[in-house]
Design a protein around this motif. Structure first.
Motif, PDB file in Angstrom:
ATOM      1  N   LYS A  51       0.812  -1.387  -0.190  1.00  0.00           N
ATOM      2  CA  LYS A  51       0.021   0.045   0.397  1.00  0.00           C
ATOM      3  C   LYS A  51       0.954   0.992   0.113  1.00  0.00           C
ATOM      4  N   PRO A  52       0.634   2.988  -0.821  1.00  0.00           N
ATOM      5  CA  PRO A  52       1.302   3.241  -1.014  1.00  0.00           C
ATOM      6  C   PRO A  52       1.938   3.847   0.591  1.00  0.00           C
ATOM      7  N   TRP A  53       1.366   4.088   1.199  1.00  0.00           N
ATOM      8  CA  TRP A  53       1.204   5.213   3.066  1.00  0.00           C
ATOM      9  C   TRP A  53       2.204   3.640   3.861  1.00  0.00           C
ATOM     10  N   VAL A  54       2.992   3.140   3.094  1.00  0.00           N
ATOM     11  CA  VAL A  54       4.010   1.933   4.203  1.00  0.00           C
ATOM     12  C   VAL A  54       5.370   2.049   3.290  1.00  0.00           C
ATOM     13  N   LYS A  55       5.825   2.597   4.236  1.00  0.00           N
ATOM     14  CA  LYS A  55       7.294   2.808   4.583  1.00  0.00           C
ATOM     15  C   LYS A  55       8.219   1.674   4.252  1.00  0.00           C
ATOM     16  N   THR A  56       8.575   1.420   3.375  1.00  0.00           N
ATOM     17  CA  THR A  56       9.496  -0.899   3.589  1.00  0.00           C
ATOM     18  C   THR A  56      10.527  -0.970   3.330  1.00  0.00           C
ATOM     19  N   SER A  57      11.164  -1.488   3.806  1.00  0.00           N
ATOM     20  CA  SER A  57      12.701  -1.712   4.721  1.00  0.00           C
ATOM     21  C   SER A  57      13.579  -3.244   4.431  1.00  0.00           C
ATOM     22  N   LEU A  58      14.472  -3.141   4.458  1.00  0.00           N
ATOM     23  CA  LEU A  58      15.220  -4.975   4.440  1.00  0.00           C
ATOM     24  C   LEU A  58      16.833  -3.701   4.540  1.00  0.00           C
ATOM     25  N   ALA A  59      16.631  -4.611   6.248  1.00  0.00           N
ATOM     26  CA  ALA A  59      18.099  -4.366   6.880  1.00  0.00           C
ATOM     27  C   ALA A  59      18.742  -5.076   7.110  1.00  0.00           C
ATOM     28  N   PRO A  60      19.821  -6.519   6.115  1.00  0.00           N
ATOM     29  CA  PRO A  60      20.682  -7.514   7.058  1.00  0.00           C
ATOM     30  C   PRO A  60      20.647  -6.800   8.402  1.00  0.00           C
ATOM     31  N   GLY A  61      21.513  -8.420   9.029  1.00  0.00           N
ATOM     32  CA  GLY A  61      22.563  -8.785   9.595  1.00  0.00           C
ATOM     33  C   GLY A  61      23.475  -8.401   9.754  1.00  0.00           C
TER      34      GLY A  61
ATOM     35  N   GLN B 108      14.036  -3.027  -0.540  1.00  0.00           N
ATOM     36  CA  GLN B 108      16.117  -3.002  -1.348  1.00  0.00           C
ATOM     37  C   GLN B 108      16.427  -2.622   0.307  1.00  0.00           C
ATOM     38  N   THR B 109      17.443  -2.633   0.006  1.00  0.00           N
ATOM     39  CA  THR B 109      18.406  -3.319   1.443  1.00  0.00           C
ATOM     40  C   THR B 109      18.584  -1.204   1.242  1.00  0.00           C
ATOM     41  N   VAL B 110      18.310  -1.990   2.634  1.00  0.00           N
ATOM     42  CA  VAL B 110      18.438   0.102   2.805  1.00  0.00           C
ATOM     43  C   VAL B 110      19.945   0.154   3.890  1.00  0.00           C
TER      44      VAL B 110
END
Length: 899
Positions: free
Chosen positions: A463-473, A496-498
């Motif tokens: 949904k357009p209001w969701v801030k998505t992120s992937l921060a791998p360990g 995407q990896t942030v």
């Protein structure tokens, strides 16, 4: 430091591996003298070996060894023993103040006539810079590059200081930014399971053990390494050679049987375990896992469970070494000789688990059949508040009023300025795959990638209001996601990896778009975050997000698609596919066979070997930092807003002054139950209208450059202003308020807690803090104790303390006290307007009863008993010296003077 003291138990033996000889201290040999220990929990065998290795007749004695053996058969002991870990692990939020303290100690020892070069870590220390990257940019192909650039701009002063520390101190290594989360780097690279050291011409082998300045240090317990989180203060003492005294803990055995069923993840398992152990009550105890369920439980799942020990309240969540340990060491690129040493050593010490190993004796046990675990989340405020996935929507509705949703407004939606969508209560505005808990686990990350793949192929989008992120360990994660062909699909959904770091779980979630913030604030909406982390306390993730849920990475993706916690994703569609048909969770959820196949193909030993080949080198911006490497003491910059010389050792004398009595103290704050270290010392954003914000503005720092409290922990001026400044803390002394405010008495003026504390200090009035149950839960945050001390608080009086925070208070010379005989702040009728005396400090001894004298405004006086939670003889000495660092520094200076 000699490895062998008197060795009066005659336990030193030789172990030969691949033709190489190792000396070790044999538990079977010790048993001949101290008694049968065959069914001692393995975690306690590690403590016993530590005593055998350092036994010298003084700090470590034969009686200490007998005390551990004597834990059997009752499964309990009231004895105290010393422990010295093999190494120390730090992350940068807690590590920077630790290095600041070491630098300050070098200045302090000069004033006492000592040699600054004496102030060095005596055990290996690794500091992993992992908590500074923020999700400033997300959902774009260049998010990682831009976030790294911003990170170095924002943290230049801190990184320069750490680079100096790397050159100035012996036995101190820094893992640079952009490498991964400290616990995952520990699991994948730093931990050796069996540690070795040279001494007197011999090579000694002994159990790897670890203190960490982050409470989730326990993650390495999944690898068979005993370690737990301590405050930075305690870690500094340990790295300076001080054995830490501890009561021999109760050990709760957690029997696992069966296997997880289809569709259930390790995250679901750990949330179930967390709830069970919280209900059991394991604060201050060891938890050790055993049973046939371990036979098929991957190392990654064990690490996920061990990581959450702080959430279930235990000191550690330990898994013995077994076949899975050996397989993981090989997979993650450990040296083959070391792998063989680990197996040989564990078997020689009867510390290797297999199907024939008899169950240890435990203090108590509980059991979980893995096949009964169901998909779950935890929230909206605490990690132990598990809610079944199918019940998440009604549970949010039930909790909505307590979260701040006004009656009759739950379903309201409001337009978002400049957008073609509206926003409502329960909408997910942050969906973050983040944190050490899950990003160490390839099974749940590959599952998330498969959910993204299937969703993308069906045409679904978040949904357009969701801030998505992937921060791998770790940097290994994107490598295996690439190899599995999942990265393009995660990217297509905004994952995407942030950055490689803790990000959202520590509060570094970054900004939300202004129109969304305006819609939330103007309409008092209760927005939601869903993250694959381990912490979801109030005010932690983002100041505008009141409800926070922990979930597995694939569920994070699912909720990004659904966009609301009010959607029952077990029954309702996540969205409409490109074919116009509704898409349900079951349509995109992978089978375990699919996950296992991809993990087997993509997660390989060469990936680990390649990514950890130059682990200490760091990115080019790190390499380009220039430092003055020729100084034993740090050249403090008075204009720095990140790093300042703390005032702990000002006016310090070689001999400690007598303990001052506490009389006429005012109550600075009166707080309720479950006050976390986030409430006491927040790590997240700094508000402009706050004492810390005003300080930064006065020092010409723009609001956009405030960074976070966590990043500024090297500056005591910021941190003491941020103490008790969490936006969600409720001080009962100032009813109807939220945030760090209090009433100054006797005039009754309402003001920020920092301002009141400084006014009391000018008036010469000592302070106390009153609390409820579980005071100081959460992260092992030394600034929660340091800030309390710098505000002038002499004592904290509660119903109960979290283990690490209690220790930290003592380490800063603040007296922890607990009410007795069922009394509480309510039963005593405390309003906060009283003055307080504490009698009996002149003859302080461990866990003694002191007298609390309450002087009420009407002129009456009430006397009652309180328990002094200075628990050990060593802690009494720390308190008398004004803190553990003062104690150590005086010892170093005295040794120099004696020499």
């Amino acid at each position: 430091m000699r490895m062998i003291g008197q060795d009066s138990l005659k336990t030193s033996q030789t172990l030969t591996v691949d033709g190489k000889e190792y000396r070790y201290f044999s538990l079977p040999e010790a048993a001949k003298t101290i008694g049968d220990i065959s069914r001692l929990p393995v975690s306690l065998k590690v403590l016993l070996e530590n005593i055998l290795r350092f036994e010298d007749g003084r700090s470590y004695t034969v009686d200490d060894a007998k005390a551990v053996a004597g834990w059997l058969p009752a499964g309990h002991s009231d004895k105290e023993v010393p422990f010295r870990p093999a190494r120390i692990l730090m992350q940068d939020f807690t590590g920077v103040p630790g290095v600041v303290d070491l630098a300050a100690m070098r200045d302090g020892i000069i004033r006492l006539g000592g040699d600054p070069r004496r102030v060095n870590p005596l055990v290996p220390v690794d500091l992993v810079i992992d908590h500074s990257v923020m999700v400033d940019v997300s959902g774009t192909a260049d998010a990682l590059e831009k976030n790294v650039e911003i990170e170095f701009e924002r943290n230049g002063e801190r990184y320069t200081f750490l680079r100096w520390g790397q050159t100035a101190f012996d036995n101190f290594r820094v893992v640079p930014p952009g490498t991964g989360i400290c616990h995952q780097v520990n699991l994948e690279y730093l931990a050796q399971v069996v540690w070795t050291a040279q001494d007197g011409g011999d090579t000694y082998a002994y159990p790897d053990s670890c203190y960490g300045t982050d409470s989730h240090t326990t993650m390495v317990n999944g690898l068979g390494v005993l370690g737990w989180g301590v405050g930075g203060i305690e870690a500094e003492a340990a790295m300076l050679g001080q054995p830490i005294a501890m009561l021999i803990p109760d050990v709760i055995g957690f029997r696992l049987t069966g296997k997880l069923r289809e569709g259930v993840t390790a995250t679901d398992l750990v949330l179930t375990v967390t709830q069970m152990l919280r209900k059991k009550g394991v604060v201050g105890k060891f938890v050790e896992f055993f049973g046939s369920g371990l036979d098929d439980l991957p190392l990654a799942d064990r690490a996920t469970i061990a990581n959450m020990a702080p959430e279930y309240g235990a000191t550690c969540g330990f898994f013995p070494v077994d076949k899975a340990t050996i397989e993981y060491l090989r997979l993650s690129g450990r040296d083959e000789h070391r792998i063989r040493l680990v197996e040989a050593y564990a078997k020689a010490q009867n510390m290797f688990r297999d199907a024939n190993t008899p169950d240890p004796v435990f203090t108590d046990t509980l059991e979980l059949d893995l096949s009964t675990v169901q998909p779950s989340l935890a929230g909206p405020k605490r990690p132990q508040d598990k809610v079944l996935l199918a019940e998440a929507a009604p549970a949010f509705k039930e909790a909505s009023k307590s979260l701040g949703v006004a009656d009759g407004t739950l379903g309201n939606r409001v337009p978002v300025a400049g957008a073609n969508y509206d926003l409502g209560n329960g909408d997910v505005v942050i969906a973050a795959i983040t944190s050490c808990t899950n990003t160490s686990n390839p099974y749940v990350l590959v599952a998330a990638g498969l959910v993204a793949k299937k969703a993308n192929e069906k045409g679904l989008k978040p949904k357009p209001w969701v801030k998505t992120s992937l921060a791998p360990g770790s940097q290994v994660v994107p490598e295996y996601l690439d190899k599995a062909g999942l990265t393009p699909h995660l990217d297509a959904l905004g994952f995407q990896t942030v950055g490689f770091g803790c990000t959202t779980c520590i509060g570094n979630s970054g900004p939300l778009p202004d129109p969304i913030v305006d819609a939330i604030e103007d309409n008092k909406l209760v927005a939601v975050s869903v993250l694959s982390g381990n912490r979801n306390f109030e005010g932690r993730v983002h100041p505008n997000v009141r409800a926070n849920y922990l979930a597995s990475p694939p569920l994070v993706v699912a909720y990004a698609l659904a966009g609301s916690i009010l959607i029952d994703i077990t029954k309702e569609p996540l969205g409409t596919g490109k074919d116009g048909q509704p898409v349900y969770l079951k349509d995109i959820w992978p089978t375990q066979a699919e996950v296992n196949a991809l993990v087997g193909e993509a997660v390989t030993r060469p990936l680990f070997l390649a990514r950890y080949a130059d682990v200490f080198k760091g990115p080019q911006p790190w390499q380009d930092i220039s430092v003055d490497a020729d100084t034993d003491t740090y050249r403090w910059n008075s204009g720095s807003t990140y790093v300042q010389n703390p005032p702990y050792f000002e006016g310090m004398t070689l001999e400690p002054k007598p303990v001052e009595p506490i009389t006429g103290a005012r109550i600075l704050a009166k707080l309720g139950d479950s006050i976390t270290t986030d409430h006491i010392s927040p790590a997240g954003s700094i508000k402009k209208a706050s004492p810390a914000g005003e300080y930064l503005l006065e020092h010409q720092v723009r609001q956009n450059d405030f960074n976070s409290y966590g990043a500024r922990r090297g500056n005591h001026e910021v941190m003491m202003r941020g103490t008790f400044a969490n936006i969600r803390i409720k001080n009962e002394l100032a009813p109807g308020t939220e945030g760090g405010v209090t009433r100054h008495l006797p005039d009754g003026a309402v003001m920020p807690i920092y301002d009141a504390a400084m006014k009391y200090k000018a008036e010469g009035v000592p302070l106390v803090v009153i609390g409820g149950k579980e005071y100081g839960t959460g992260s092992s945050r030394d600034w929660a104790a340091k800030g309390t001390f710098l505000l002038g608080v002499r004592a904290v009086i509660t119903e109960s303390f979290e283990r690490i925070h209690r220790s930290n208070l003592v380490g800063m010379g603040v007296l922890p006290l607990t009410f007795m005989n069922g009394e509480t702040r309510e039963t005593l009728g405390l309003t906060g307007e009283e003055t307080i005396d504490i009698e009996g400090l002149e003859n302080l001894s461990p866990r003694m009863t002191l007298t609390l004298v309450i002087h009420r405004p009407d002129g009456t006086t009430h006397r009652t008993d309180v328990l002094c939670r200075v628990d050990t003889a060593d802690e009494v000495e720390y308190y008398r010296n004004g803190g553990i660092l003062h104690y150590v520094l005086r010892g170093m200076a005295s040794e120099k003077a004696a020499a």
